[in-house]
Design a protein around this motif. Structure first.
Motif, short mmCIF file in Angstrom:
data_model
loop_
_atom_site.label_atom_id
_atom_site.label_comp_id
_atom_site.label_asym_id
_atom_site.label_seq_id
_atom_site.Cartn_x
_atom_site.Cartn_y
_atom_site.Cartn_z
N GLN A 86 0.83 -1.21 0.00
CA GLN A 86 0.00 0.00 0.00
C GLN A 86 0.86 1.26 0.00
N GLY A 179 -5.16 -9.18 -4.33
CA GLY A 179 -6.51 -8.75 -4.00
C GLY A 179 -6.51 -7.36 -3.38
N LEU A 180 -5.61 -7.13 -2.44
CA LEU A 180 -5.56 -5.83 -1.78
C LEU A 180 -5.17 -4.73 -2.76
N VAL A 182 -5.69 -4.67 -5.98
CA VAL A 182 -6.80 -4.40 -6.89
C VAL A 182 -7.90 -3.61 -6.19
N THR A 183 -8.21 -4.01 -4.94
CA THR A 183 -9.26 -3.26 -4.25
C THR A 183 -8.81 -1.84 -3.99
N THR A 184 -7.53 -1.68 -3.64
CA THR A 184 -7.09 -0.32 -3.33
C THR A 184 -7.15 0.56 -4.56
N LEU A 186 -8.19 -0.15 -8.02
CA LEU A 186 -9.34 -0.16 -8.93
C LEU A 186 -10.65 0.15 -8.23
N TYR A 187 -10.84 -0.38 -7.02
CA TYR A 187 -12.11 -0.07 -6.35
C TYR A 187 -12.17 1.38 -5.86
N GLU A 188 -11.04 2.03 -5.69
CA GLU A 188 -11.09 3.47 -5.42
C GLU A 188 -11.63 4.20 -6.65
N GLN A 189 -11.25 3.73 -7.83
CA GLN A 189 -11.80 4.34 -9.06
C GLN A 189 -13.28 4.03 -9.20
#
Lengths: 223, 223
Positions: A86, A179-180, A182-184, A186-189
């Motif tokens: 991160q 996984g972390l 991608v979530t950090t 792409l899921y922020e987008q």
């Protein structure tokens, strides 16, 4: 599998894979002849992670090397591994300790973390990211008040709890890390795009034509 | 007030203010002599908005001109005005209608909006932004499922309701617009920074040392 199959299945060229082998990002395969080696699923998983780090995180090779070393260090606990990844992700903002306003904003961030009781390292780069934004808000005449921040704090906590619930300490570290990441990133987008869409929806309901008006969902250009 | 005071109070140089006057972004003042004019609070408010659009939104002069024209068009309803500003903000992604995977991702976005019943114009740029992210997730082997999206949808809806609750139809349009701009751009950065911090907190609680361990909030580098 041969390097050509590794290339097909990872979506990376043979040339790129050879570069990662030379840089030590990818462990060598099992030599089967002077110029041939055999690779397995672990190589494929590693390549997929490197690809995600490059394409999604837009990380330079040096940062990827740091993350891969942490991954291979079996003694490093999962929390520190996730943190290493991160912290390597941007955006990074420069700490401006010579600027009094900046220092005040950074102190507000530290006070907020203490008040919330969040366990965040003193050198977490997101502290500076938040400080920079606090400073910009204040300069534009928008003071930072806790009641104003509350919905964002609650959203961030709920989303993070959801994301980390999917990570288990006994799962493969490579998969947890990917996984972390991608979530950090792409899921922020995803969150930002959904925020814009939700804003439009709420605005349409409050200020737009009623649902039975001449056009039920007018765009800004009136279309 | 004189242009020098306008400069002091807006934080913009006299040269910049004269540029905005020439470009028509700022209405002319009341002439008091051949080379002198008097400005009032409305000019100051307008300059603060322009400054926010430039510095926070990073918008080019052409986009600011569009927003200012919308602002001066008293017939334009508030919903359309807010939409004009939001649509002008980045990030803008290119629609790639010739790419089958992209079209599929965009259809997923449209289906999601329909399922949620959100009133969003068909040409809202955030639809393309979300489609691009869906596509990237799928290419990395992370399928889009509604249960996975749910926490992000709920967060976006809650935050937007909070933000729009502060905008009232009878408030000055300039102030409403500036408020929306700031919440959109700067509070999205607040949200991202808080997301990173909350992730670290949740990870520390789940995978880090206990609160009574040797170091209560270890950083990734073990500090």
């Amino acid at each position: 599998m041969k390097i050509s199959e590794l290339s097909d299945r990872s979506g990376l060229t043979v040339q790129t894979i050879k570069f990662y082998l030379r840089e030590g990002l990818l462990p060598k395969g099992t030599a089967t002849a002077a110029t041939r080696a055999e690779y397995d699923d672990r190589h494929l998983q590693r390549l997929r992670l490197i690809r995600a780090l490059r394409e999604v995180g837009d990380l330079p090779v040096a940062a990827i090397t740091r993350i891969v070393s942490a991954l291979d260090d079996e003694k490093m606990e999962l929390h520190d591994l996730l943190g290493t990844a991160q912290y390597a992700l941007g955006p990074h903002v420069e700490s401006r300790a010579d600027d009094g306003d900046w220092r005040a904003a950074r102190q507000d961030v530290d006070a907020l973390m203490a008040e919330l009781g969040w366990r965040v390292a003193p050198d977490a780069p997101a502290r500076d990211l938040l400080a920079q934004t606090f400073l910009a808000l204040r300069r534009l005449g928008f003071p930072i008040v806790l009641t104003e921040l509350r919905p964002y704090i609650e959203a961030a906590a709920a989303i993070s709890a959801h994301e980390l619930a999917k990570v288990t300490a006994d799962a493969p570290r490579e998969r947890a890390l990917q996984g972390l990441l991608v979530t950090t990133v792409l899921y922020e987008q995803v969150l930002i795009a959904l925020h814009r869409l939700a804003q439009e929806d709420v605005s349409a309901r409050r200020f737009g034509d009623g649902p039975h008006g001449p056009h039920s969902s007018p765009g800004p250009d009136g279309s």
